[in-house]
Design an enzyme around this catalytic site. Structure first.
Site, PDB file in Angstrom:
ATOM      1  N   ARG A  19       0.857  -1.185   0.000  1.00  0.00           N
ATOM      2  CA  ARG A  19       0.000   0.000   0.000  1.00  0.00           C
ATOM      3  C   ARG A  19       0.888   1.227   0.000  1.00  0.00           C
ATOM      4  O   ARG A  19       1.732   1.403   0.876  1.00  0.00           O
ATOM      5  CB  ARG A  19      -0.932   0.031   1.223  1.00  0.00           C
ATOM      6  CG  ARG A  19      -1.966  -1.079   1.218  1.00  0.00           C
ATOM      7  CD  ARG A  19      -2.981  -0.857   0.095  1.00  0.00           C
ATOM      8  NE  ARG A  19      -3.999  -1.871   0.073  1.00  0.00           N
ATOM      9  CZ  ARG A  19      -4.054  -2.850  -0.831  1.00  0.00           C
ATOM     10  NH1 ARG A  19      -3.121  -2.940  -1.773  1.00  0.00           N
ATOM     11  NH2 ARG A  19      -5.031  -3.721  -0.812  1.00  0.00           N
ATOM     12  N   ARG A  46      -4.583  27.331  -6.012  1.00  0.00           N
ATOM     13  CA  ARG A  46      -4.130  25.987  -5.674  1.00  0.00           C
ATOM     14  C   ARG A  46      -3.823  25.257  -6.973  1.00  0.00           C
ATOM     15  O   ARG A  46      -4.729  24.890  -7.728  1.00  0.00           O
ATOM     16  CB  ARG A  46      -5.190  25.228  -4.865  1.00  0.00           C
ATOM     17  CG  ARG A  46      -5.447  25.815  -3.492  1.00  0.00           C
ATOM     18  CD  ARG A  46      -4.193  25.796  -2.666  1.00  0.00           C
ATOM     19  NE  ARG A  46      -4.470  26.118  -1.269  1.00  0.00           N
ATOM     20  CZ  ARG A  46      -3.540  26.189  -0.364  1.00  0.00           C
ATOM     21  NH1 ARG A  46      -2.272  25.967  -0.673  1.00  0.00           N
ATOM     22  NH2 ARG A  46      -3.855  26.484   0.878  1.00  0.00           N
ATOM     23  N   ALA A  58      -5.155  28.612   7.250  1.00  0.00           N
ATOM     24  CA  ALA A  58      -4.652  27.285   7.592  1.00  0.00           C
ATOM     25  C   ALA A  58      -3.203  27.153   7.145  1.00  0.00           C
ATOM     26  O   ALA A  58      -2.729  27.935   6.322  1.00  0.00           O
ATOM     27  CB  ALA A  58      -5.505  26.214   6.905  1.00  0.00           C
ATOM     28  N   LEU A  60       0.611  24.366   7.471  1.00  0.00           N
ATOM     29  CA  LEU A  60       1.318  23.159   7.881  1.00  0.00           C
ATOM     30  C   LEU A  60       1.870  23.256   9.299  1.00  0.00           C
ATOM     31  O   LEU A  60       2.171  24.346   9.789  1.00  0.00           O
ATOM     32  CB  LEU A  60       2.488  22.896   6.926  1.00  0.00           C
ATOM     33  CG  LEU A  60       2.131  22.670   5.474  1.00  0.00           C
ATOM     34  CD1 LEU A  60       3.393  22.597   4.634  1.00  0.00           C
ATOM     35  CD2 LEU A  60       1.293  21.412   5.316  1.00  0.00           C
ATOM     36  N   GLU A  75      -0.954  30.944  11.982  1.00  0.00           N
ATOM     37  CA  GLU A  75      -1.586  30.971  10.657  1.00  0.00           C
ATOM     38  C   GLU A  75      -2.665  32.051  10.572  1.00  0.00           C
ATOM     39  O   GLU A  75      -2.793  32.724   9.552  1.00  0.00           O
ATOM     40  CB  GLU A  75      -2.176  29.597  10.312  1.00  0.00           C
ATOM     41  CG  GLU A  75      -1.124  28.549  10.046  1.00  0.00           C
ATOM     42  CD  GLU A  75      -0.261  28.840   8.822  1.00  0.00           C
ATOM     43  OE1 GLU A  75      -0.690  29.586   7.917  1.00  0.00           O
ATOM     44  OE2 GLU A  75       0.867  28.313   8.764  1.00  0.00           O
ATOM     45  N   GLU A  79      -2.147  34.847   7.744  1.00  0.00           N
ATOM     46  CA  GLU A  79      -3.040  34.858   6.587  1.00  0.00           C
ATOM     47  C   GLU A  79      -4.188  35.852   6.694  1.00  0.00           C
ATOM     48  O   GLU A  79      -4.712  36.285   5.671  1.00  0.00           O
ATOM     49  CB  GLU A  79      -3.589  33.454   6.328  1.00  0.00           C
ATOM     50  CG  GLU A  79      -2.494  32.494   5.918  1.00  0.00           C
ATOM     51  CD  GLU A  79      -3.019  31.169   5.398  1.00  0.00           C
ATOM     52  OE1 GLU A  79      -4.250  30.945   5.389  1.00  0.00           O
ATOM     53  OE2 GLU A  79      -2.176  30.357   4.978  1.00  0.00           O
ATOM     54  N   PRO A  97      -8.076   9.732   3.903  1.00  0.00           N
ATOM     55  CA  PRO A  97      -7.420   8.590   4.533  1.00  0.00           C
ATOM     56  C   PRO A  97      -7.180   7.398   3.616  1.00  0.00           C
ATOM     57  O   PRO A  97      -6.449   6.484   3.993  1.00  0.00           O
ATOM     58  CB  PRO A  97      -8.348   8.230   5.689  1.00  0.00           C
ATOM     59  CG  PRO A  97      -9.680   8.747   5.277  1.00  0.00           C
ATOM     60  CD  PRO A  97      -9.402   9.984   4.470  1.00  0.00           C
ATOM     61  N   GLU A 102      -2.666  12.473   6.324  1.00  0.00           N
ATOM     62  CA  GLU A 102      -2.836  13.874   6.721  1.00  0.00           C
ATOM     63  C   GLU A 102      -4.027  14.057   7.655  1.00  0.00           C
ATOM     64  O   GLU A 102      -5.118  13.563   7.395  1.00  0.00           O
ATOM     65  CB  GLU A 102      -3.046  14.780   5.508  1.00  0.00           C
ATOM     66  CG  GLU A 102      -3.256  16.236   5.911  1.00  0.00           C
ATOM     67  CD  GLU A 102      -3.564  17.162   4.756  1.00  0.00           C
ATOM     68  OE1 GLU A 102      -3.580  18.373   4.983  1.00  0.00           O
ATOM     69  OE2 GLU A 102      -3.796  16.687   3.630  1.00  0.00           O
ATOM     70  N   GLU A 127       0.609  33.046  -1.435  1.00  0.00           N
ATOM     71  CA  GLU A 127      -0.083  33.950  -0.514  1.00  0.00           C
ATOM     72  C   GLU A 127      -0.002  35.411  -0.955  1.00  0.00           C
ATOM     73  O   GLU A 127      -0.708  36.259  -0.410  1.00  0.00           O
ATOM     74  CB  GLU A 127       0.512  33.828   0.893  1.00  0.00           C
ATOM     75  CG  GLU A 127       0.290  32.475   1.539  1.00  0.00           C
ATOM     76  CD  GLU A 127       0.927  32.384   2.913  1.00  0.00           C
ATOM     77  OE1 GLU A 127       1.767  33.249   3.255  1.00  0.00           O
ATOM     78  OE2 GLU A 127       0.588  31.452   3.649  1.00  0.00           O
TER      79      GLU A 127
END
Length: 181
Positions: A19, A46, A58, A60, A75, A79, A97, A102, A127
């Site tokens: 997997r 994006r 948002a 990381l 964040e 932002e 998932p 993540e 940004e």
């Protein structure tokens, strides 16, 4: 941000299969809601989907030693140029998932105040031309159902915030609540 991993997994029937999945550093998001019941949305390009999306502030988990509420506050400041007097845990979300580990922890921020102009983050790259807009929470939920907001974390966060607000915010957990594994 992520790496591709291949694991050998024993299946319920006893066989073994390989997997592949993305191992992700994790992320935080913020439903920032002001005293007028408006939420902060950001719009940015994006590349994987080839367009600009409405999202929550948002980012990381990429600052060593930074806890999740601090990352969310960072964040929000970077932002949306905002600070929060109150930060609570809204939801935890596994974004995809079937192909990634993540997880994004989404907070609700209230008692908002502007970051002083001389302390604001300089925005770069994707940004640099980010739009920031205040939208009434009910209108943002309407944007979800109209297909105008498709970012998974934004969809889940806005719907969860509307539900939490309807319950008087009683279901919220402390911002420092442990991640359930």
């Amino acid at each position: 941000m992520f790496s591709v991993v291949s694991d050998e997994v024993t299946m319920p029937g006893g066989g073994v299969a390989v997997r592949d999945y993305l191992r992700h550093v994790g992320a935080v998001g913020v439903v920032a809601i002001d005293d007028a019941d408006r939420v902060v949305l950001v719009r940015q390009y994006r590349h994987p989907v080839g367009r600009r999306l409405w999202e929550l502030p948002a980012g990381l988990i990429d600052v060593v030693g930074e806890d999740l509420p601090a990352a969310a506050r960072r964040e929000l400041a970077e932002e949306a140029d905002l600070t929060a007097g109150r930060m609570d845990l809204l939801i935890d979300l596994h974004t995809s998932p079937g192909c990634s580990n993540e997880m994004i922890r989404i907070f609700v921020a209230r008692d908002l105040a502007p970051v002083p102009v001389d302390q604001r983050h300089a925005r770069h790259d994707e940004e640099a031309d980010m739009q920031v807009r205040l939208v009434e929470l009910d209108d943002a939920v309407g944007m979800v159902f109209a297909g105008e907001i498709t970012n998974a974390a934004a969809v889940a966060g806005l719907l969860a915030a509307a539900r939490a607000r309807a319950g008087g915010w009683a279901a919220l957990r402390p911002a420092t609540a442990p991640v359930i594994r």
